[in-house]
Motif scaffolding. Structure first.
Motif, PDB file in Angstrom:
ATOM      1  N   GLN A  39      80.314  75.281  49.640  1.00 46.62           N
ATOM      2  CA  GLN A  39      81.618  75.286  48.983  1.00 46.62           C
ATOM      3  C   GLN A  39      82.356  74.017  49.362  1.00 46.62           C
ATOM      4  OE1 GLN A  39      84.059  78.741  49.767  1.00 46.62           O
ATOM      5  NE2 GLN A  39      85.274  78.381  47.929  1.00 46.62           N
ATOM      6  N   LYS A  43      86.801  73.885  45.475  1.00 44.14           N
ATOM      7  CA  LYS A  43      85.821  74.315  44.469  1.00 44.14           C
ATOM      8  C   LYS A  43      85.242  75.673  44.843  1.00 44.14           C
ATOM      9  CE  LYS A  43      84.467  69.690  42.965  1.00 44.14           C
ATOM     10  NZ  LYS A  43      83.314  68.782  42.690  1.00 44.14           N
ATOM     11  N   GLU A  44      84.562  76.269  43.888  1.00 43.86           N
ATOM     12  CA  GLU A  44      83.932  77.550  44.151  1.00 43.86           C
ATOM     13  C   GLU A  44      82.595  77.341  44.871  1.00 43.86           C
ATOM     14  OE1 GLU A  44      85.804  80.248  40.555  1.00 43.86           O
ATOM     15  OE2 GLU A  44      83.636  80.065  40.763  1.00 43.86           O
TER      16      GLU A  44
END
Length: 123
Positions: A39, A43-44
């Motif tokens: 990660q 961000k994811e």
């Protein structure tokens, strides 16, 4: 209760290498598929690599193919990620994960997660 503990993260210059390790405890995971995710800030979490329980099958996201290698030592209940030619975009928290299945699921879904280790690649 499965516990996954990552180690090996740190700061490295672009082009350098790091080797991440993930030690499993609580029960043997030698018959479970496992994987690495990361990660980046803001961000994811995303899939990085996965490996079947025998190690015969490995999977990688396109951006790390040819640079990263996932492997496992079932006798030591340990998962590894060798990362070479690191790029700044590889920066992030890297998580170890394990599945309850022996094969890697089509969606790379996992059931157990570590707390992560930070990898920072400077340009």
């Amino acid at each position: 209760q499965v516990q996954l503990v990552e180690s090996g993260g740190g700061l490295v210059q672009a082009g350098g290498s790091l080797r991440l390790s993930c030690a499993a405890s609580g029960r043997t995971l030698s018959t479970n598929a496992m994987g690495w995710f990361r990660q980046a800030p803001g961000k994811e979490r995303e899939f990085v690599a996965a490996i079947s329980w025998t190690g015969a099958y490995t999977y990688y996201r396109d951006s790390v193919k040819g640079r990263f290698t996932i492997s496992r030592d079932n006798a030591k209940n340990t998962l590894y990620l060798q990362m070479n030619t690191l790029k700044p975009e590889d920066t992030g928290v890297y998580y170890c994960a394990a599945s309850t299945t022996s094969s890697v699921r089509g969606d790379y879904g996992m059931d157990y997660w570590g707390k992560g280790t930070l990898v920072t690649v400077s340009s």
